[in-house]
Design a protein around this motif. Structure first.
Motif, PDB file in Angstrom:
ATOM      1  N   SER A   1       3.713  -5.094   3.123  1.00 47.58           N
ATOM      2  CA  SER A   1       4.587  -4.960   2.081  1.00 47.58           C
ATOM      3  C   SER A   1       5.287  -6.309   1.736  1.00 47.58           C
ATOM      4  O   SER A   1       5.792  -7.210   2.386  1.00 47.58           O
ATOM      5  CB  SER A   1       5.670  -3.903   2.037  1.00 47.58           C
ATOM      6  OG  SER A   1       6.496  -4.141   2.998  1.00 47.58           O
TER       7      SER A   1
ATOM      8  N   GLN B   1      -2.945  -1.528   5.027  1.00 48.48           N
ATOM      9  CA  GLN B   1      -1.927  -0.422   5.377  1.00 48.48           C
ATOM     10  C   GLN B   1      -0.690  -1.137   6.020  1.00 48.48           C
ATOM     11  O   GLN B   1      -0.823  -1.648   7.015  1.00 48.48           O
ATOM     12  CB  GLN B   1      -2.513   0.602   6.220  1.00 48.48           C
ATOM     13  CG  GLN B   1      -1.809   1.581   6.528  1.00 48.48           C
ATOM     14  CD  GLN B   1      -1.455   2.686   5.183  1.00 48.48           C
ATOM     15  OE1 GLN B   1      -2.358   2.446   4.467  1.00 48.48           O
ATOM     16  NE2 GLN B   1      -0.341   3.218   5.028  1.00 48.48           N
TER      17      GLN B   1
ATOM     18  N   THR C   1       0.890  -1.369   0.146  1.00 47.42           N
ATOM     19  CA  THR C   1       0.026   0.008  -0.036  1.00 47.42           C
ATOM     20  C   THR C   1       0.802   1.234   0.156  1.00 47.42           C
ATOM     21  O   THR C   1       0.411   2.352  -0.379  1.00 47.42           O
ATOM     22  CB  THR C   1      -0.948   0.026   1.167  1.00 47.42           C
ATOM     23  OG1 THR C   1      -0.112  -0.276   2.285  1.00 47.42           O
ATOM     24  CG2 THR C   1      -1.771  -1.129   1.074  1.00 47.42           C
ATOM     25  N   ASN C   2       1.923   1.222   0.546  1.00 49.06           N
ATOM     26  CA  ASN C   2       3.084   2.322   0.490  1.00 49.06           C
ATOM     27  C   ASN C   2       3.716   2.517  -0.709  1.00 49.06           C
ATOM     28  O   ASN C   2       4.923   3.295  -0.513  1.00 49.06           O
ATOM     29  CB  ASN C   2       3.827   2.356   1.869  1.00 49.06           C
ATOM     30  CG  ASN C   2       2.824   2.501   3.134  1.00 49.06           C
ATOM     31  OD1 ASN C   2       1.933   2.849   3.030  1.00 49.06           O
ATOM     32  ND2 ASN C   2       3.518   1.995   4.266  1.00 49.06           N
TER      33      ASN C   2
END
Length: 365
Positions: free
Chosen positions: A351, A348, A116-117
């Motif tokens: 990764s 959130q 998400t990042n």
């Protein structure tokens, strides 16, 4: 090991097959005894596969199994079939039991991160060469290196080509099977963000939201621009055989749909991992990369609907999708199909760091 050395290593097994078949056809051997003989022959051929590649014909500690080329397999089959008059169906059985198949390998060691990042939660990693088309580079004028990592386009599938359409393109000395895939080996080195999730699940595969999925591309019959025929009617002209060009690949998995806002086709990536597509998830909250080797075979027979406990123990506990152990994906692959791998991450902070990925696809000829 050269092809000559390989043939020498298997001559004894071939002669054994000939003698066993001759005795069986003369009525002096029962079907069960002949099946046992085939099994012993396959074992001998499999052991020959394990000899080192230095040409000595002697096994050495740590040596890799011999990986036959298409030519190797064709020569062995010709010796069994033509020189020794063993029927083709018996030859195919011997080769399959011995797992004596050619294969393709694609590999990437470029680190890719999904999350998400990061730019995307769903990231394309790698694709295989077309299944069974062992001379497709020459026909399509495309190098494997330029095919492996080119991002796929969300192009919906259309009418499929027939197996005969591909036979004409590859000019194989023998007809290829319509569904030739026998095994896929995924080797993935990856880890998650190193924190997060329920504390009790740390160090396990439970609750992991970073994983890799399998995908599928196929050459279909996309219509050419609309043309007007002699009667004034609008017609859609189609390719009469596969182009083998990357831009003409259609996407079967992930699914593709029309986005009216974007006015274009888009990939549909489910929020949760699909049990029939999840190759491997990461160990939760582990910063160091872990190497996973996942094998899918056409003979796999773990069905979660029939044996949920086996699926949980042998698949889910190792981070695999519970519906990836039934062999269906491998058996259903068609001549010319292209297998893809996708990195996934959800929610959130999560990764998926994929440091390297390799895909070996084995097929029968």
């Amino acid at each position: 090991m050269t092809i000559d050395a390989k043939l020498v290593a298997t001559l004894g097994a071939i002669f054994f097959a000939y003698c066993s078949y001759s005795i069986w056809t003369s009525g002096r051997m029962h079907r069960g005894e002949f099946s046992s003989s085939l099994g012993r022959l396959a074992d001998q051929l499999r052991e020959a596969n394990k000899t080192s590649s230095d040409g000595t014909g002697e096994s050495s500690a740590g040596s890799s199994p011999y990986e036959p080329s298409v030519a190797d397999v064709l020569v062995i089959k010709a010796m069994l079939n033509k020189a020794l008059s063993i029927p083709p169906e018996i030859v195919d059985t011997i080769v399959d039991i011995a797992e004596y198949w050619p294969h393709t390998t694609t590999f990437s060691d470029s680190t890719v991160v999904a999350g998400t990042n990061y730019p995307a939660e769903n990231v394309f990693l790698l694709r295989s060469p077309p299944l069974g088309l062992h001379n497709w580079e020459r026909v399509s004028h495309t190098e494997t290196s330029s095919m492996d990592k080119k991002p796929p386009r969300p192009q919906p599938a259309n009418e499929e080509f027939s197996t005969d359409d591909f036979q004409e393109l590859i000019a194989s000395p023998i007809p290829m099977l319509a569904q030739p895939c026998r095994r896929i080996v995924f080797t993935i080195r990856s880890h998650d963000q190193g924190w997060g999730g329920e504390f009790g699940n740390h160090g396990t595969y439970n609750g992991s939201w970073t994983w890799c999925d399998v995908g599928l591309e196929r050459w279909c019959k996309p219509p050419t621009p609309t043309q007007t025929d002699a009667t004034g009617q609008q017609t859609q002209q189609q390719h009469d055989r596969p182009t083998l060009q990357l831009d003409d690949l259609c996407t079967v998995l992930p699914e593709v749909e029309w986005d009216p806002e974007a006015k274009a086709h888009v990939f549909v990536h489910p929020l949760h991992p699909r049990d029939d597509l999840k190759i491997q998830c990461n160990v939760m909250a582990e910063r160091e990369p872990i190497l996973h080797r996942v094998v899918w075979s056409y003979t796999d027979d773990i069905d979660p609907e029939r044996d949920a406990e086996a699926a949980a123990q042998q698949l889910a506990s190792k981070g695999r999708g519970t519906a990836t152990g039934n062999g269906r994906f491998v058996r259903d692959l068609k001549l010319g199909d292209v297998v893809t791998i996708w990195a996934k991450a959800r929610f959130q902070g999560w990764s998926n760091h994929v440091e390297s990925v390799k895909m070996d696809v084995y097929y029968a000829v």
